[in-house]
Design a protein around this motif. Structure first.
Motif, PDB file in Angstrom:
ATOM      1  N   SER A  70       0.825  -1.175  -0.012  1.00 44.06           N
ATOM      2  CA  SER A  70      -0.102  -0.132   0.000  1.00 44.06           C
ATOM      3  C   SER A  70       0.817   1.235   0.034  1.00 44.06           C
ATOM      4  O   SER A  70       2.053   1.207   0.204  1.00 44.06           O
ATOM      5  CB  SER A  70      -0.854   0.079   1.362  1.00 44.06           C
ATOM      6  N   PHE A  71       0.296   2.429  -0.216  1.00 45.06           N
ATOM      7  CA  PHE A  71       0.735   3.542  -0.315  1.00 45.06           C
ATOM      8  C   PHE A  71       0.057   4.430   0.374  1.00 45.06           C
ATOM      9  O   PHE A  71      -0.998   4.802   0.605  1.00 45.06           O
ATOM     10  CB  PHE A  71       0.841   4.089  -1.789  1.00 45.06           C
ATOM     11  N   VAL A  72       0.770   4.695   1.770  1.00 43.27           N
ATOM     12  CA  VAL A  72       0.213   5.488   2.976  1.00 43.27           C
ATOM     13  C   VAL A  72       0.819   6.962   3.052  1.00 43.27           C
ATOM     14  O   VAL A  72       1.845   7.091   3.352  1.00 43.27           O
ATOM     15  CB  VAL A  72       0.101   4.672   4.130  1.00 43.27           C
ATOM     16  N   ALA A  73      -0.164   7.871   3.141  1.00 41.93           N
ATOM     17  CA  ALA A  73       0.351   9.210   3.598  1.00 41.93           C
ATOM     18  C   ALA A  73      -0.002   9.330   4.801  1.00 41.93           C
ATOM     19  O   ALA A  73      -1.232   9.436   5.310  1.00 41.93           O
ATOM     20  CB  ALA A  73      -0.211  10.003   2.503  1.00 41.93           C
ATOM     21  N   LEU A  74       1.094  10.187   5.318  1.00 40.72           N
ATOM     22  CA  LEU A  74       0.773  10.815   6.634  1.00 40.72           C
ATOM     23  C   LEU A  74       0.732  12.457   6.532  1.00 40.72           C
ATOM     24  O   LEU A  74       1.513  12.988   6.132  1.00 40.72           O
ATOM     25  CB  LEU A  74       1.892  10.363   7.733  1.00 40.72           C
ATOM     26  N   VAL A  75      -0.507  12.888   7.116  1.00 41.76           N
ATOM     27  CA  VAL A  75      -0.572  14.415   6.767  1.00 41.76           C
ATOM     28  C   VAL A  75      -1.096  15.079   8.001  1.00 41.76           C
ATOM     29  O   VAL A  75      -1.505  14.361   8.964  1.00 41.76           O
ATOM     30  CB  VAL A  75      -1.526  14.786   5.718  1.00 41.76           C
ATOM     31  N   GLY A  76      -0.635  16.261   8.083  1.00 41.84           N
ATOM     32  CA  GLY A  76      -1.045  17.196   9.260  1.00 41.84           C
ATOM     33  C   GLY A  76      -0.280  18.428   9.140  1.00 41.84           C
ATOM     34  O   GLY A  76       0.756  18.572   8.569  1.00 41.84           O
ATOM     35  N   PRO A  77      -0.718  19.268   9.992  1.00 45.63           N
ATOM     36  CA  PRO A  77      -0.002  20.494  10.038  1.00 45.63           C
ATOM     37  C   PRO A  77       1.414  20.600  10.750  1.00 45.63           C
ATOM     38  O   PRO A  77       1.655  19.532  11.308  1.00 45.63           O
ATOM     39  CB  PRO A  77      -0.858  21.448  11.111  1.00 45.63           C
ATOM     40  N   ARG A  98       5.120  -0.136  -9.787  1.00 47.55           N
ATOM     41  CA  ARG A  98       5.877  -1.129 -10.816  1.00 47.55           C
ATOM     42  C   ARG A  98       6.630  -1.997  -9.922  1.00 47.55           C
ATOM     43  O   ARG A  98       6.880  -3.187 -10.102  1.00 47.55           O
ATOM     44  CB  ARG A  98       6.727  -0.209 -11.498  1.00 47.55           C
ATOM     45  N   LEU A  99       7.214  -1.346  -8.559  1.00 48.99           N
ATOM     46  CA  LEU A  99       8.024  -2.159  -7.638  1.00 48.99           C
ATOM     47  C   LEU A  99       7.231  -3.104  -7.099  1.00 48.99           C
ATOM     48  O   LEU A  99       7.609  -3.950  -6.078  1.00 48.99           O
ATOM     49  CB  LEU A  99       8.820  -1.343  -6.785  1.00 48.99           C
ATOM     50  N   GLY A 100       5.882  -2.831  -6.712  1.00 48.67           N
ATOM     51  CA  GLY A 100       5.108  -3.435  -5.654  1.00 48.67           C
ATOM     52  C   GLY A 100       5.576  -3.103  -4.334  1.00 48.67           C
ATOM     53  O   GLY A 100       5.540  -4.055  -3.432  1.00 48.67           O
ATOM     54  N   ALA A 101       5.856  -1.887  -4.240  1.00 48.37           N
ATOM     55  CA  ALA A 101       6.522  -1.441  -2.846  1.00 48.37           C
ATOM     56  C   ALA A 101       5.574  -1.194  -1.870  1.00 48.37           C
ATOM     57  O   ALA A 101       4.261  -1.056  -2.208  1.00 48.37           O
ATOM     58  CB  ALA A 101       7.392  -0.368  -3.197  1.00 48.37           C
ATOM     59  N   THR A 102       5.887  -1.082  -0.683  1.00 52.04           N
ATOM     60  CA  THR A 102       5.006  -0.406   0.474  1.00 52.04           C
ATOM     61  C   THR A 102       5.548   0.710   0.733  1.00 52.04           C
ATOM     62  O   THR A 102       7.101   0.956   1.133  1.00 52.04           O
ATOM     63  CB  THR A 102       5.236  -1.399   1.741  1.00 52.04           C
ATOM     64  N   SER A 103       4.912   1.870   0.820  1.00 54.54           N
ATOM     65  CA  SER A 103       5.385   3.222   0.688  1.00 54.54           C
ATOM     66  C   SER A 103       4.718   4.065   2.008  1.00 54.54           C
ATOM     67  O   SER A 103       3.606   3.870   2.187  1.00 54.54           O
ATOM     68  CB  SER A 103       5.319   4.081  -0.411  1.00 54.54           C
ATOM     69  N   VAL A 104       5.400   4.525   2.905  1.00 55.96           N
ATOM     70  CA  VAL A 104       4.833   5.582   3.689  1.00 55.96           C
ATOM     71  C   VAL A 104       5.491   7.057   3.553  1.00 55.96           C
ATOM     72  O   VAL A 104       6.648   7.197   3.138  1.00 55.96           O
ATOM     73  CB  VAL A 104       5.169   5.271   5.308  1.00 55.96           C
ATOM     74  N   TYR A 105       4.633   7.915   3.233  1.00 60.04           N
ATOM     75  CA  TYR A 105       5.020   9.078   2.730  1.00 60.04           C
ATOM     76  C   TYR A 105       4.387  10.471   3.681  1.00 60.04           C
ATOM     77  O   TYR A 105       3.126  10.599   3.778  1.00 60.04           O
ATOM     78  CB  TYR A 105       4.151   9.362   1.283  1.00 60.04           C
ATOM     79  N   VAL A 106       5.324  10.920   3.930  1.00 55.25           N
ATOM     80  CA  VAL A 106       4.909  12.264   4.890  1.00 55.25           C
ATOM     81  C   VAL A 106       4.891  13.641   4.216  1.00 55.25           C
ATOM     82  O   VAL A 106       5.684  13.840   3.288  1.00 55.25           O
ATOM     83  CB  VAL A 106       6.030  12.295   6.030  1.00 55.25           C
ATOM     84  N   THR A 107       3.773  14.314   4.227  1.00 58.31           N
ATOM     85  CA  THR A 107       3.682  15.513   3.641  1.00 58.31           C
ATOM     86  C   THR A 107       2.641  16.536   4.422  1.00 58.31           C
ATOM     87  O   THR A 107       2.000  15.917   5.099  1.00 58.31           O
ATOM     88  CB  THR A 107       3.071  15.183   2.356  1.00 58.31           C
ATOM     89  N   HIS A 108       2.731  17.666   4.253  1.00 58.97           N
ATOM     90  CA  HIS A 108       1.937  18.629   4.896  1.00 58.97           C
ATOM     91  C   HIS A 108       0.699  19.025   3.694  1.00 58.97           C
ATOM     92  O   HIS A 108      -0.133  19.778   4.128  1.00 58.97           O
ATOM     93  CB  HIS A 108       2.502  19.871   5.633  1.00 58.97           C
ATOM     94  N   ASP A 109       1.123  18.458   2.829  1.00 51.69           N
ATOM     95  CA  ASP A 109       0.337  19.041   1.436  1.00 51.69           C
ATOM     96  C   ASP A 109      -0.996  17.915   1.115  1.00 51.69           C
ATOM     97  O   ASP A 109      -0.603  16.791   0.664  1.00 51.69           O
ATOM     98  CB  ASP A 109       1.254  19.121   0.328  1.00 51.69           C
ATOM     99  N   GLN A 110      -2.090  18.443   1.586  1.00 52.61           N
ATOM    100  CA  GLN A 110      -3.044  17.330   1.560  1.00 52.61           C
ATOM    101  C   GLN A 110      -3.505  17.128   0.121  1.00 52.61           C
ATOM    102  O   GLN A 110      -3.745  15.924  -0.090  1.00 52.61           O
ATOM    103  CB  GLN A 110      -4.516  18.005   2.272  1.00 52.61           C
ATOM    104  N   ILE A 111      -3.282  17.738  -0.885  1.00 52.52           N
ATOM    105  CA  ILE A 111      -3.411  17.550  -2.399  1.00 52.52           C
ATOM    106  C   ILE A 111      -2.366  16.381  -2.749  1.00 52.52           C
ATOM    107  O   ILE A 111      -2.953  15.183  -3.207  1.00 52.52           O
ATOM    108  CB  ILE A 111      -3.333  18.750  -3.389  1.00 52.52           C
ATOM    109  N   GLU A 112      -1.203  16.584  -2.568  1.00 50.68           N
ATOM    110  CA  GLU A 112      -0.106  15.424  -2.535  1.00 50.68           C
ATOM    111  C   GLU A 112      -0.546  13.938  -1.891  1.00 50.68           C
ATOM    112  O   GLU A 112      -0.845  13.172  -2.659  1.00 50.68           O
ATOM    113  CB  GLU A 112       1.121  15.702  -2.003  1.00 50.68           C
TER     114      GLU A 112
END
Ligand code: ATP
Length: 353
Positions: free
Chosen positions: A31-38, A183-197
Motif C-alpha cells: 500500500s501507499f500510505v500518506a501521513l498528513v497534518g499541520p 511497478r516495484l510493488g513496494a510498500t510506501s509511507v509518505y509524509v507531507t503537509h500537502d493534502q493534495i499530494e
C-alpha cells in the motif's frame, strides 16, 4: 493480509514534550500510505521511528512480522528518501547509487550492473557520470529514489521528498513516485503537509493532529465524511466553509449566522434551537438566479482565469465559480446546497454530529 508495518500504542516523549500519543496503525503490504497534518503534529517523528532514527518511549513496531525493538536503522531493511536528497556531493550519480551496496559487500561489477538497472527505471541512464551539482532538483530527487530502490528494501519511507521542487515539477514527480511504487510493488509511507499530494498519491491517508491520529481512510472517505471540523478543514481545496448556525423550528434546517442570512437543509433532524457549526464545501455551493436558501453578500472577488473565488463580506463563505462573473463588492448572490453535502459539527468538541 497481515500488515507489512504494524505500529502498536506508540508513545514518544522529547523530555517533557509528548510528540506521539498512543498511535496505532497497520500499513498493508503493497500500500501507499500518506501521513498528513499541520507542522509539528508528529508526522516526521512517526516516520523516523519506523526507520529507527528515533527511539520510541513505549509501544512496539514490527516490519514484515519482525519486532524492531533494539534493531538499528541499517538492519531494518527500509529506505528513507528525504526532502534534502542527502546525496554525496563528491560522488557521481553512479557512485551515489552503488555506495550502499558496496558497503554491504556487493562486488563492484554487480553493483555497477544494478546501478544501470535502477538508472533505467528512474530515467537516469544518461546521467550516471554526473555529479549532484550538475543535476536539476528533479534529477537529484530521482537519484535519491534510485538509491532507495537499489537495495530492494521492504518499505520506502518518504519525508516530504518534493518540498524543494517548483510546483510543476512537484506535480510531475508525484506521478513518477506513484508509478514507481506500483511497478516495484513496494510498500510506501509518505509524509507531507500537502493534502493534495496525499489525496492524489495515497491509497490510505492518515491525518495527524497534536501527536494523535485524528482520522484515517481512503482519500474520498476523508473528503466525504470527515470525523471532525479539523479533518474537514484540512482535506479539500479551497477549504471548507464553517458557519455558526442554530437548528430551526422544523428541526431540519440550520439558520446561518452570516451577514447575508438564510438557511440550509440538514442531512438529518436535530434538536430545535441547538447551536451547531455547518460545513459547506465551496464546490458544493450553487449560485441560483433568484430565490436561494441563503444569501452571500460579496466582499472580495479573485480570478485565476479559469476559476473565480468569491468570498462574502464577513469572510465566512467562499464560493468557487468556473465561469467568469461580473460580481462586485456589495452584490447579493442567492445560493443553494444539497442537504447531503451539508456537514454538521459540534461547536464545543468540533466532532461530526
Ligand atoms: P513538520 O511538517 O513541521 O516537519 P511534523 O509533523 O513532521 O512537522 P515532527 O518533526 O514530527 O513534526 O515534530 C513533532 C513535534 O515534536 C514538534 O512540536 C517538534 O517541535 C517536536 N520535536 C521534534 N524533534 C524534537 C527534538 N529532538 N526535541 C524536542 N522536540 C522535538
Amino acid at each position: 493480509m497481515s500488515a507489512q508495518i504494524e505500529l502498536r500504542d506508540i508513545d514518544k516523549h522529547y523530555g517533557a514534550f509528548h510528540a506521539l500519543k498512543r498511535v496505532n496503525l497497520n500499513i498493508e503490504k503493497g500500500s501507499f500510505v500518506a501521513l498528513v497534518g499541520p507542522s509539528g503534529c508528529g508526522k516526521s517523528t512517526l516516520l523516523r521511528s519506523i526507520a529507527g532514527l528515533e527511539t520510541i518511549t513505549s509501544g512496539s513496531i514490527s516490519i514484515a512480522g519482525a519486532p524492531m525493538t533494539g534493531v538499528p536503522p541499517r538492519k531494518r531493511d527500509v529506505a528513507m528518501v528525504f526532502q534534502s536528497y542527502a546525496l554525496y556531493p563528491h560522488m557521481t550519480v553512479e557512485q551515489n547509487l552503488t555506495y550502499s551496496l558496496r558497503l554491504h559487500g556487493v562486488g563492484k561489477a554487480e553493483a555497477i550492473q544494478k546501478a544501470a538497472e535502477v538508472a533505467a527505471t528512474t530515467g537516469l541512464s544518461a546521467l550516471l557520470k554526473r555529479y549532484p551539482r550538475e543535476l536539476s532538483g528533479g534529477q537529484r530527487q530521482r537519484v535519491a529514489m534510485g538509491r532507495a530502490i537499489i537495495r530492494n528494501p521492504k518499505a520506502f519511507l518518504f519525508d516530504e521528498p518534493l518540498s524543494n521542487l517548483d510546483a510543476a515539477l512537484r506535480v510531475h514527480m508525484r506521478k513518477e513516485i506513484r508509478s514507481l511504487h506500483d511497478r516495484l510493488g513496494a510498500t510506501s509511507v509518505y509524509v507531507t503537509h500537502d493534502q493534495i499530494e496525499a489525496m492524489t498519491m495515497a491509497d490510505h491517508v492518515v491525518v495527524m493532529r497534536d501527536g494523535r491520529i485524528e482520522q484515517q481512510g481512503s482519500p474520498l472517505e476523508l473528503y466525504d465524511r470527515p470525523v471532525s471540523r479539523f479533518v474537514a478543514g484540512f482535506i479539500g481545496s479551497p477549504a471548507m466553509n464553517f458557519v455558526n448556525a442554530v437548528v430551526g423550528a422544523d428541526g431540519r434546517s440550520a439558520v446561518l449566522d452570516t451577514s447575508g442570512g438564510g438557511t440550509v437543509l440538514l442531512p438529518e433532524a436535530l434538536d430545535v434551537g441547538r447551536a451547531i457549526v455547518v460545513g459547506l464545501r465551496p464546490e458544493h455551493l450553487r449560485a441560483v438566479a433568484d430565490k436561494g436558501q441563503f444569501t452571500l453578500i460579496v466582499g472580495n472577488v479573485e480570478s485565476t482565469g479559469s476559476t473565480t473565488f468569491i468570498s462574502s463580506d464577513d469572510e465566512l463563505v467562499t464560493l468557487v465559480q468556473s465561469e467568469r462573473t461580473g460580481l462586485a463588492a456589495g452584490d447579493r448572490v442567492p445560493l443553494t446546497i444539497a442537504s447531503e453535502h451539508v456537514h454538521v459539527f459540534d461547536p464545543e468538541t468540533g466532532l461530526r454530529i
